[in-house]
Design a protein around this motif. Sequence first.
Motif, PDB file in Angstrom:
ATOM      1  N   PRO A 148      25.507  -4.851   2.829  1.00  0.00           N
ATOM      2  CA  PRO A 148      26.771  -4.279   3.296  1.00  0.00           C
ATOM      3  C   PRO A 148      28.006  -4.927   2.689  1.00  0.00           C
ATOM      4  O   PRO A 148      29.096  -4.354   2.753  1.00  0.00           O
ATOM      5  CB  PRO A 148      26.714  -4.511   4.817  1.00  0.00           C
ATOM      6  N   GLU A 149      27.861  -6.108   2.076  1.00  0.00           N
ATOM      7  CA  GLU A 149      29.011  -6.769   1.465  1.00  0.00           C
ATOM      8  C   GLU A 149      29.350  -6.190   0.090  1.00  0.00           C
ATOM      9  O   GLU A 149      30.468  -6.344  -0.389  1.00  0.00           O
ATOM     10  CB  GLU A 149      28.739  -8.264   1.337  1.00  0.00           C
ATOM     11  N   VAL A 150      28.400  -5.532  -0.554  1.00  0.00           N
ATOM     12  CA  VAL A 150      28.617  -4.992  -1.898  1.00  0.00           C
ATOM     13  C   VAL A 150      29.304  -3.632  -1.792  1.00  0.00           C
ATOM     14  O   VAL A 150      28.897  -2.777  -1.009  1.00  0.00           O
ATOM     15  CB  VAL A 150      27.280  -4.858  -2.656  1.00  0.00           C
ATOM     16  N   GLN A 151      30.331  -3.423  -2.637  1.00  0.00           N
ATOM     17  CA  GLN A 151      31.076  -2.162  -2.590  1.00  0.00           C
ATOM     18  C   GLN A 151      31.155  -1.432  -3.924  1.00  0.00           C
ATOM     19  O   GLN A 151      31.477  -0.251  -3.951  1.00  0.00           O
ATOM     20  CB  GLN A 151      32.503  -2.421  -2.078  1.00  0.00           C
ATOM     21  N   PHE A 152      30.864  -2.107  -5.024  1.00  0.00           N
ATOM     22  CA  PHE A 152      31.033  -1.504  -6.355  1.00  0.00           C
ATOM     23  C   PHE A 152      29.984  -2.103  -7.273  1.00  0.00           C
ATOM     24  O   PHE A 152      29.880  -3.329  -7.380  1.00  0.00           O
ATOM     25  CB  PHE A 152      32.449  -1.817  -6.862  1.00  0.00           C
ATOM     26  N   VAL A 153      29.186  -1.246  -7.935  1.00  0.00           N
ATOM     27  CA  VAL A 153      28.065  -1.717  -8.755  1.00  0.00           C
ATOM     28  C   VAL A 153      28.080  -1.031 -10.114  1.00  0.00           C
ATOM     29  O   VAL A 153      28.088   0.205 -10.207  1.00  0.00           O
ATOM     30  CB  VAL A 153      26.707  -1.443  -8.065  1.00  0.00           C
ATOM     31  N   ALA A 200      29.803   3.339  -6.089  1.00  0.00           N
ATOM     32  CA  ALA A 200      30.728   2.645  -5.193  1.00  0.00           C
ATOM     33  C   ALA A 200      30.745   3.339  -3.842  1.00  0.00           C
ATOM     34  O   ALA A 200      30.373   4.509  -3.712  1.00  0.00           O
ATOM     35  CB  ALA A 200      32.127   2.605  -5.786  1.00  0.00           C
ATOM     36  N   ARG A 201      31.183   2.613  -2.856  1.00  0.00           N
ATOM     37  CA  ARG A 201      31.390   3.224  -1.550  1.00  0.00           C
ATOM     38  C   ARG A 201      32.611   4.135  -1.616  1.00  0.00           C
ATOM     39  O   ARG A 201      33.642   3.781  -2.200  1.00  0.00           O
ATOM     40  CB  ARG A 201      31.584   2.148  -0.488  1.00  0.00           C
ATOM     41  N   ARG A 202      32.492   5.307  -1.026  1.00  0.00           N
ATOM     42  CA  ARG A 202      33.611   6.246  -0.999  1.00  0.00           C
ATOM     43  C   ARG A 202      34.847   5.586  -0.377  1.00  0.00           C
ATOM     44  O   ARG A 202      35.979   5.817  -0.815  1.00  0.00           O
ATOM     45  CB  ARG A 202      33.231   7.496  -0.209  1.00  0.00           C
ATOM     46  N   SER A 203      34.630   4.772   0.629  1.00  0.00           N
ATOM     47  CA  SER A 203      35.753   4.129   1.313  1.00  0.00           C
ATOM     48  C   SER A 203      36.563   3.242   0.384  1.00  0.00           C
ATOM     49  O   SER A 203      37.743   2.989   0.636  1.00  0.00           O
ATOM     50  CB  SER A 203      35.239   3.302   2.500  1.00  0.00           C
ATOM     51  N   LEU A 204      35.960   2.760  -0.704  1.00  0.00           N
ATOM     52  CA  LEU A 204      36.708   2.019  -1.723  1.00  0.00           C
ATOM     53  C   LEU A 204      37.335   2.964  -2.732  1.00  0.00           C
ATOM     54  O   LEU A 204      38.534   2.844  -3.045  1.00  0.00           O
ATOM     55  CB  LEU A 204      35.783   1.028  -2.439  1.00  0.00           C
ATOM     56  N   LEU A 205      36.562   3.909  -3.257  1.00  0.00           N
ATOM     57  CA  LEU A 205      37.072   4.801  -4.299  1.00  0.00           C
ATOM     58  C   LEU A 205      38.303   5.568  -3.841  1.00  0.00           C
ATOM     59  O   LEU A 205      39.227   5.806  -4.631  1.00  0.00           O
ATOM     60  CB  LEU A 205      35.980   5.777  -4.730  1.00  0.00           C
ATOM     61  N   GLU A 206      38.352   5.957  -2.575  1.00  0.00           N
ATOM     62  CA  GLU A 206      39.481   6.745  -2.111  1.00  0.00           C
ATOM     63  C   GLU A 206      40.755   5.917  -1.981  1.00  0.00           C
ATOM     64  O   GLU A 206      41.835   6.471  -1.770  1.00  0.00           O
ATOM     65  CB  GLU A 206      39.140   7.422  -0.785  1.00  0.00           C
ATOM     66  N   ARG A 207      40.648   4.604  -2.174  1.00  0.00           N
ATOM     67  CA  ARG A 207      41.819   3.720  -2.116  1.00  0.00           C
ATOM     68  C   ARG A 207      42.340   3.359  -3.497  1.00  0.00           C
ATOM     69  O   ARG A 207      43.381   2.690  -3.608  1.00  0.00           O
ATOM     70  CB  ARG A 207      41.454   2.429  -1.370  1.00  0.00           C
ATOM     71  N   LEU A 208      41.630   3.749  -4.557  1.00  0.00           N
ATOM     72  CA  LEU A 208      41.974   3.299  -5.904  1.00  0.00           C
ATOM     73  C   LEU A 208      42.665   4.397  -6.713  1.00  0.00           C
ATOM     74  O   LEU A 208      42.275   5.563  -6.634  1.00  0.00           O
ATOM     75  CB  LEU A 208      40.706   2.868  -6.650  1.00  0.00           C
ATOM     76  N   PRO A 209      43.669   4.034  -7.521  1.00  0.00           N
ATOM     77  CA  PRO A 209      44.213   5.000  -8.481  1.00  0.00           C
ATOM     78  C   PRO A 209      43.220   5.208  -9.625  1.00  0.00           C
ATOM     79  O   PRO A 209      42.446   4.307  -9.948  1.00  0.00           O
ATOM     80  CB  PRO A 209      45.493   4.315  -8.989  1.00  0.00           C
ATOM     81  N   PHE A 210      43.243   6.391 -10.232  1.00  0.00           N
ATOM     82  CA  PHE A 210      42.329   6.715 -11.328  1.00  0.00           C
ATOM     83  C   PHE A 210      43.121   7.016 -12.599  1.00  0.00           C
ATOM     84  O   PHE A 210      43.809   8.038 -12.665  1.00  0.00           O
ATOM     85  CB  PHE A 210      41.493   7.954 -10.975  1.00  0.00           C
ATOM     86  N   PRO A 211      43.067   6.155 -13.623  1.00  0.00           N
ATOM     87  CA  PRO A 211      43.599   6.572 -14.924  1.00  0.00           C
ATOM     88  C   PRO A 211      42.899   7.857 -15.357  1.00  0.00           C
ATOM     89  O   PRO A 211      41.686   7.987 -15.182  1.00  0.00           O
ATOM     90  CB  PRO A 211      43.232   5.398 -15.846  1.00  0.00           C
ATOM     91  N   VAL A 212      43.643   8.807 -15.910  1.00  0.00           N
ATOM     92  CA  VAL A 212      43.054  10.120 -16.163  1.00  0.00           C
ATOM     93  C   VAL A 212      42.130  10.147 -17.377  1.00  0.00           C
ATOM     94  O   VAL A 212      41.312  11.052 -17.510  1.00  0.00           O
ATOM     95  CB  VAL A 212      44.148  11.203 -16.340  1.00  0.00           C
ATOM     96  N   GLN A 235      26.299  -5.995 -10.495  1.00  0.00           N
ATOM     97  CA  GLN A 235      25.758  -5.264 -11.637  1.00  0.00           C
ATOM     98  C   GLN A 235      24.240  -5.313 -11.591  1.00  0.00           C
ATOM     99  O   GLN A 235      23.650  -6.253 -11.058  1.00  0.00           O
ATOM    100  CB  GLN A 235      26.280  -5.812 -12.964  1.00  0.00           C
ATOM    101  N   VAL A 236      23.612  -4.261 -12.160  1.00  0.00           N
ATOM    102  CA  VAL A 236      22.154  -4.145 -12.144  1.00  0.00           C
ATOM    103  C   VAL A 236      21.669  -3.731 -13.532  1.00  0.00           C
ATOM    104  O   VAL A 236      22.170  -2.758 -14.116  1.00  0.00           O
ATOM    105  CB  VAL A 236      21.684  -3.112 -11.095  1.00  0.00           C
ATOM    106  N   ASP A 237      20.691  -4.462 -14.049  1.00  0.00           N
ATOM    107  CA  ASP A 237      20.083  -4.176 -15.349  1.00  0.00           C
ATOM    108  C   ASP A 237      19.114  -3.007 -15.198  1.00  0.00           C
ATOM    109  O   ASP A 237      18.139  -3.088 -14.453  1.00  0.00           O
ATOM    110  CB  ASP A 237      19.347  -5.413 -15.847  1.00  0.00           C
ATOM    111  N   VAL A 238      19.405  -1.902 -15.929  1.00  0.00           N
ATOM    112  CA  VAL A 238      18.565  -0.707 -15.830  1.00  0.00           C
ATOM    113  C   VAL A 238      17.822  -0.402 -17.138  1.00  0.00           C
ATOM    114  O   VAL A 238      17.193   0.652 -17.249  1.00  0.00           O
ATOM    115  CB  VAL A 238      19.399   0.518 -15.399  1.00  0.00           C
ATOM    116  N   GLY A 239      17.909  -1.313 -18.124  1.00  0.00           N
ATOM    117  CA  GLY A 239      17.111  -1.113 -19.332  1.00  0.00           C
ATOM    118  C   GLY A 239      17.919  -0.816 -20.576  1.00  0.00           C
ATOM    119  O   GLY A 239      18.745  -1.614 -21.015  1.00  0.00           O
ATOM    120  N   VAL A 240      17.700   0.370 -21.156  1.00  0.00           N
ATOM    121  CA  VAL A 240      18.320   0.757 -22.424  1.00  0.00           C
ATOM    122  C   VAL A 240      19.068   2.068 -22.235  1.00  0.00           C
ATOM    123  O   VAL A 240      18.558   2.993 -21.584  1.00  0.00           O
ATOM    124  CB  VAL A 240      17.263   0.923 -23.547  1.00  0.00           C
TER     125      VAL A 240
END
Length: 319
Positions: A148-153, A200-212, A235-240
């Motif tokens: 629950p502490e992680v918000q962006f991966v 990311a959690r929606r609750s974080l994304l809805e608080r951030l500005p988005f460069p277009v 961050q998570v290693d997913v291969g290639v």
Amino acid sequence: MLEEVERWLARRSWSVADRPLDRLLSAKQDTTVSVVLPALNEEATVGGIVDVIRRELMSDTVPLVDELVVVDSGSTDRTAEAAARAGARVVHRDGILPRVPAVPGKGEVLWRSLLATTGDIVCFVDADLREFSPGFVSGIVGPLLTDPEVQFVKAVYDRPLGDTPGQGGRVTELVARPLLNLHWPRLAGFVQPLGGEYAARRSLLERLPFPVGYGVELGLLVDALHTVGLDALAQVDVGVRLHRHQDGQALGRMAAAIYRTAQLRLSRGHLVRPVLTQFDRAEGGFVPRTHTVDTEERPPMGDIPEYAARAGRRNTGAA
């Protein structure tokens, strides 16, 4: 600072194998997951990605993903048809929040996708990936479901350039990594800061500005750091990662947009000109071509009345 980065790497850097699917399904409970594929002329690959996600992560036995949406940003090929045929819900960029005229750019599509999806966790995946693995989704969603502490991966992977391993991230190594190490050294541990696969959690994304434009990945990463702190990022290693590579001039425009995004976050007082001049060889010599650099940013989606109204309806239980 180096010690802080090393501690972060030890605590917040994982492999996709660290969280098996059965563990994720047990942890998921009532949490909903949306996957968004921003797409522009990706007819050749988008259907395959959609098929893998639906078959491997949206089945009765593995119901990890609740919603799969392809946002078409004006394709001139059959991207929308290929995505729909594979089973995705396809939404056109211009049909989302139509009162705000759309501008070209990846960040514009990601910003609008928040209004086109409902998941508690939003997972972005580029639509040009080849040999796509479901781990690109389950890997980056996993920490959000189990911690629950992680918000962006962000996803981590090798990026070959042709037959050369590790050389696919040219803008990352020449622009983004130096910028982060010099100005945001707490983010120096991110292997793929510009990667298009992150959740990311929606609750974080809805608080951030988005460069277009192309600066969206760096902008979101930096703003997430300042909003929720380093320990909420992972961050998570997913291969290639195999995908279509841009030519040198396209990379130059991408680099300029990323630098501009960083500059806006460093100082609002002095800004360089928002244009980039490149050169093409013609019969009479080199001809200058000047391109505008993405400078516009969309406000946090939580500030948009239509989004706030929808959130209000959801919180009151209205249909």
